[in-house]
Design an enzyme around this catalytic site. Structure first.
Site, PDB file in Angstrom:
ATOM      1  NE  ARG A  33      -1.175   2.470   2.944  1.00 20.16           N
ATOM      2  CZ  ARG A  33      -0.721   3.594   3.477  1.00 20.16           C
ATOM      3  NH1 ARG A  33      -0.700   4.727   2.793  1.00 20.16           N
ATOM      4  NH2 ARG A  33      -0.230   3.594   4.710  1.00 20.16           N
ATOM      5  CG  ASP A  34       3.362   4.282   2.944  1.00 17.96           C
ATOM      6  OD1 ASP A  34       3.576   5.056   2.002  1.00 17.96           O
ATOM      7  OD2 ASP A  34       3.549   4.600   4.119  1.00 17.96           O
ATOM      8  CG  HIS A 224       4.115   4.454   9.028  1.00 15.74           C
ATOM      9  ND1 HIS A 224       3.535   3.454   8.268  1.00 15.74           N
ATOM     10  CD2 HIS A 224       4.667   5.320   8.147  1.00 15.74           C
ATOM     11  CE1 HIS A 224       3.748   3.720   6.985  1.00 15.74           C
ATOM     12  NE2 HIS A 224       4.426   4.854   6.895  1.00 15.74           N
ATOM     13  CG  HIS A 226       8.130   7.991   5.836  1.00 16.71           C
ATOM     14  ND1 HIS A 226       7.680   8.378   4.598  1.00 16.71           N
ATOM     15  CD2 HIS A 226       7.115   7.287   6.381  1.00 16.71           C
ATOM     16  CE1 HIS A 226       6.449   7.935   4.402  1.00 16.71           C
ATOM     17  NE2 HIS A 226       6.085   7.273   5.482  1.00 16.71           N
ATOM     18  CB  CYS A 257       2.659  10.811   2.215  1.00 18.90           C
ATOM     19  SG  CYS A 257       1.043  11.636   2.196  1.00 18.90           S
ATOM     20  CG  ASN A 266       7.162   3.693   3.967  1.00 21.17           C
ATOM     21  OD1 ASN A 266       6.470   4.159   4.862  1.00 21.17           O
ATOM     22  ND2 ASN A 266       6.779   3.696   2.694  1.00 21.17           N
TER      23      ASN A 266
END
Length: 328
Positions: A33-34, A224, A226, A257, A266
């Protein structure tokens, strides 16, 4: 939380070098997803090859896709098709991100009841990411929680820009704490603090974690990170030392994002696994299998991955006698 800086008057002892770490952590793979949301659309067959390789790593939680507007994130326009294939793999906790109640309905109808919903701690990012204020985004939590719970699932509220915002600057701790408390009151089962643009550092990590956990006792809190500014793995280690056992990472360090300028990279799953396993913390993931999944991912997206460990080829392997005259 009081952070004490002790002045040394003698040499360090062994105990002063001890790291207080948990026996095991639970990593959620977010590359599907990300990791993919900034990429050109990847064909469904290639995504399924990625999923096959990721499941083979032993990871127990995978964020499979996002049920958002295909116009906003065309790379994830095939969310329903991806969800329809998940039943072929057992023993994996599948989840999906949603942006509003409509997305939650789509996810539940597609058979994914464990949902993540992003609420930005800053209004600037909330308006750029979701077209509404933070307060308005929080207002949707009860409905989304109800949809997830009604389908036998759970809701995790991911607090974006928990530390810093590309539009509003530094996010006050009290602001993030207020969002966390409101989300839990509205029905969130757990929280995840997001360093959306990769600006935080270990001290700020533990200060915010302490404040959020004090405000929301009993609620699981994940992280989460980065690696935009090279502090992602240090922040992960600080969070684990502070007692966090749920961490997000993306195979190959892929992702970012699309609605936050500069939000690249990430933390890489293989680097997190290497860091923790070499420190005696079980992840349940096989490092070689994660590197193999990174190769599949690199082929799927068609460009090099940012992970330093992937580029290095994994663990260091002795190569025999040194060459005379070589330089360090």
């Amino acid at each position: 939380m009081v952070v004490r800086r002790r002045r040394r008057t003698r040499g360090p002892t062994v105990n002063e070098f001890d790291l207080v770490l948990p026996a095991a952590v639970d990593i959620r793979e977010v590359g599907m997803r990300d990791g993919l949301q900034l990429e050109a659309p990847v064909p469904l067959d290639a995504k399924l090859e990625m999923l096959e390789a990721l499941v083979a790593t032993g990871v127990r939680r995978i964020e499979a896709t996002s049920f958002v507007s295909p116009r906003a994130v065309p790379a994830l326009a095939d969310a329903d098709a991806v969800a329809a294939e998940l039943s072929r793999w057992g023993d994996v906790h599948w989840s999906a991100l949603v942006a509003n109640p409509r997305g939650a309905v789509r996810a539940v109808d597609a058979g994914v009841a464990d949902l993540e919903y992003v609420v930005s701690a800053s209004d600037g990012h909330s308006r750029a990411n979701a077209g509404r204020s933070t307060a308005e985004a929080l207002g949707a939590v009860p409905e989304i929680a109800g949809l997830a719970h009604g389908a036998g699932g759970s809701l995790e509220v991911v607090i974006a820009t928990a530390w810093d915002c590309p539009f509003d600057g530094r996010t006050p701790i009290g602001r993030t704490v207020d969002v966390a408390r409101a989300a839990v009151t509205a029905g969130a089962d757990q929280l995840c603090l997001g360093d959306t643009i990769g600006t935080t550092v270990p001290l700020r990590v533990v200060l915010l974690l302490d404040a959020v956990r004090r405000a929301c006792p009993g609620t699981p809190v994940g992280v989460h990170f980065h690696d935009t500014r090279g502090t992602g793995q240090a922040n992960a280690l600080a969070a684990v030392q502070a007692g966090v056992t749920q961490l997000d990472s993306s195979v190959g360090g892929l992702g970012g994002c699309p609605f936050a300028p500069g939000a690249s990279g990430n933390i890489a799953t293989e680097e997190l696994v290497y860091l923790l396993e070499e420190s005696g913390v079980r992840t349940g993931l096989d490092l070689d299998a994660v590197l193999a999944a990174a190769r599949v991912t690199e082929h799927a997206v068609g460009h090099e991955l940012p992970s330093s460990l992937y580029r290095a080829g994994g663990r260091s392997v002795p190569r025999g006698d040194a060459v005379v005259g070589s330089t360090s």
